[in-house]
Design an enzyme around this catalytic site. Structure first.
Site, PDB file in Angstrom:
ATOM      1  N   THR A  95       1.255  -0.944   0.220  1.00 17.38           N
ATOM      2  CA  THR A  95       0.042   0.164  -0.512  1.00 17.38           C
ATOM      3  C   THR A  95       0.914   1.071   0.257  1.00 17.38           C
ATOM      4  OG1 THR A  95      -0.121  -0.246   2.663  1.00 17.38           O
ATOM      5  CG2 THR A  95      -1.922  -1.416   1.207  1.00 17.38           C
ATOM      6  N   LYS A 151       4.008  -6.525   4.050  1.00 18.77           N
ATOM      7  CA  LYS A 151       3.404  -5.629   3.657  1.00 18.77           C
ATOM      8  C   LYS A 151       3.566  -4.845   5.225  1.00 18.77           C
ATOM      9  CE  LYS A 151       0.429  -3.494   3.040  1.00 18.77           C
ATOM     10  NZ  LYS A 151      -0.311  -2.282   3.996  1.00 18.77           N
ATOM     11  N   THR A 180       1.856  -8.381  12.651  1.00 15.81           N
ATOM     12  CA  THR A 180       2.068  -6.527  12.069  1.00 15.81           C
ATOM     13  C   THR A 180       2.148  -6.766  10.914  1.00 15.81           C
ATOM     14  OG1 THR A 180       3.654  -5.210  11.988  1.00 15.81           O
ATOM     15  CG2 THR A 180       4.395  -7.598  11.567  1.00 15.81           C
ATOM     16  N   GLU A 200       6.293   4.560   7.585  1.00 11.69           N
ATOM     17  CA  GLU A 200       5.467   6.010   6.575  1.00 11.69           C
ATOM     18  C   GLU A 200       6.263   7.229   6.721  1.00 11.69           C
ATOM     19  OE1 GLU A 200       1.206   4.411   5.749  1.00 11.69           O
ATOM     20  OE2 GLU A 200       1.164   5.521   7.635  1.00 11.69           O
ATOM     21  N   ASN A 225      -0.161  10.422   6.292  1.00  7.29           N
ATOM     22  CA  ASN A 225      -2.036  10.170   6.662  1.00  7.29           C
ATOM     23  C   ASN A 225      -3.065  11.032   6.846  1.00  7.29           C
ATOM     24  OD1 ASN A 225      -0.984   6.619   8.056  1.00  7.29           O
ATOM     25  ND2 ASN A 225       0.281   8.364   7.839  1.00  7.29           N
ATOM     26  N   SER A 271      -7.625  10.367  -0.241  1.00  8.93           N
ATOM     27  CA  SER A 271      -6.954  11.138  -1.349  1.00  8.93           C
ATOM     28  C   SER A 271      -6.480  10.522  -2.699  1.00  8.93           C
ATOM     29  CB  SER A 271      -6.715  12.561  -0.933  1.00  8.93           C
ATOM     30  OG  SER A 271      -6.601  13.290   0.263  1.00  8.93           O
TER      31      SER A 271
END
Length: 395
Positions: free
Chosen positions: A146, A172, A183, A267, A390, A395
């Site tokens: 992702t 992932k 996880t 991230e 995040n 979006s």
């Protein structure tokens, strides 16, 4: 890096258009024979439909032939319709590749709350079935990415008394990572022959030492799953105590490497903190201190800013809820002692420490002076990009 799957496993992928046109977002791994299954799942109360179905397969059968993974749709918090859709994806794939639905373990990741786009599933499954035949672990890994910046896969070989066996691990995950059994999504395959009970035990112990000791943002997903299939295609058994130990060591090595990659790819992450606590009254106390420091946003942002603000670490230790004697605590940062006997030390090494903090791997050592308890955890820093990623996720 060798990306080959172990013997007896084939992979395929397809671009279903779940999130972005033309991008592979569904993957399938099929074993040529029935494989022993091991798995651990999220402890989040809102378990996604694929988690519930996978738990049923583990409890009722303990074996599987295939792994079906998709990105772009988590199928979490979707009620009875979500469960029915998950079972329908199993049925459709089983029909296409000649398996029984219960032999296919489903894994999903994506936005919570949306129902599966079944029209896209039906359209993609023929392509998925036709693509089967590759032994490329990386291709399957890319299909369930992702926000990951890079595919996470590890391969290992280990010599048992009866011959060589192979392992391949894929994962992932870049956010919602603070697991309490697993996880995000991870699949480990081996061509070793091992009993279901022994395989599950190896998984539980290895996950506790690896995936359960990482933190990116303190969140636990609805879909967290770590899955293992052992199909015995090598003809080499791990039945003896020595062989079982060798296989478990290799499994822990694979999961440990994947766990490190997850934190490294947190991230917006730029650094990995390696936080070790010793001298606690118990291992449980050491874990509580380590996790408090790992989850601290003030600590994470200081490390991101390459700011040698060791006081944030000490403050996190002090609020961990573990009884602390401030005079007994010692703190080292990047190998330089900065706090001892209730006061700062080595103030003249501030410039050297600032230079060390420019590195990617940051060592944080905490000694409590209260007993034999130890614990270690890996955690990412917290950057501007984490907020941006995040905030814009849907979006």
């Amino acid at each position: 890096m060798n990306t080959d799957l172990p013997r007896g496993f084939r992979a395929g992928t397809a671009a279903a258009g779940f999130k972005a046109p033309g991008r592979t977002d569904v993957g399938l791994i099929v074993s040529d024979r029935t494989a022993a299954m091991a798995a651990l799942f999220t402890t989040n109360a809102f378990k996604a439909a694929p988690v519930q179905v996978s738990q049923e397969i583990l409890a009722q059968y303990g074996t599987a032939r295939a792994v079906l993974a998709n990105s772009g749709q988590a199928n979490a918090c979707t009620g009875s319709e979500g469960l029915a859709n998950c079972r329908e994806t199993q049925r459709l794939v089983a029909e296409a590749v000649g398996l029984e639905p219960h032999e296919i373990v489903p894994l999903s990741t994506g936005v919570i709350g949306a129902q599966l786009k079944m029209d896209l599933w039906r359209a993609a499954i023929p392509e998925l079935a036709r693509s089967l035949g590759s032994d490329d672990a990386e291709a399957f890994t890319r299909a369930f990415m992702t926000t990951d910046a890079f595919p996470k896969f590890v391969t290992r070989q280990v010599h048992l008394s009866g011959g060589l066996v192979r392992l391949a691990g894929m994962a992932k995950g870049a956010g919602m990572i603070c697991p309490n059994m697993a996880t995000m999504l991870s699949v480990v395959l081996t061509d070793a022959a091992v009993s279901r009970e022994a395989w599950q035990g190896m998984f539980a112990r290895s996950v506790e030492k690896t995936f359960n000791r990482v933190s990116v943002d303190g969140d636990t997903s609805t879909n967290d799953t770590v899955l293992g299939l052992a199909n015995g295609a090598s003809g080499v058994s791990a039945a003896s105590e020595q062989d079982a130990r060798l296989l478990e060591d290799a499994l822990a090595e694979v999961l440990g490497r994947l766990a490190y990659m997850l934190v490294k790819d947190g991230e917006g992450a730029t650094k990995v903190m390696h936080i070790s606590v010793c001298g606690a009254a118990s291992d449980a106390d050491a874990e509580q201190v380590a996790r408090t420091v790992a989850h601290s946003q003030l600590v994470k942002t200081a490390i991101y800013g390459q700011d040698a603000n060791w006081g944030r670490i000490v403050a996190a230790v002090g609020r961990s809820g573990v009884p602390i004697d401030p005079q007994a605590v010692r703190l080292t940062l990047c190998g330089i002692e900065r706090f001892r006997d209730g006061q700062p030390v080595n103030d003249d090494m501030e410039e050297q420490l600032a230079e060390l903090l420019k590195g990617k791997d940051i060592e944080v050592g905490i000694e409590l002076g209260d007993g034999p308890g130890v614990y270690a955890v890996h955690a990412s820093d917290l950057s501007h990009d984490y907020v941006s990623l995040n905030a814009d996720y849907r979006s």
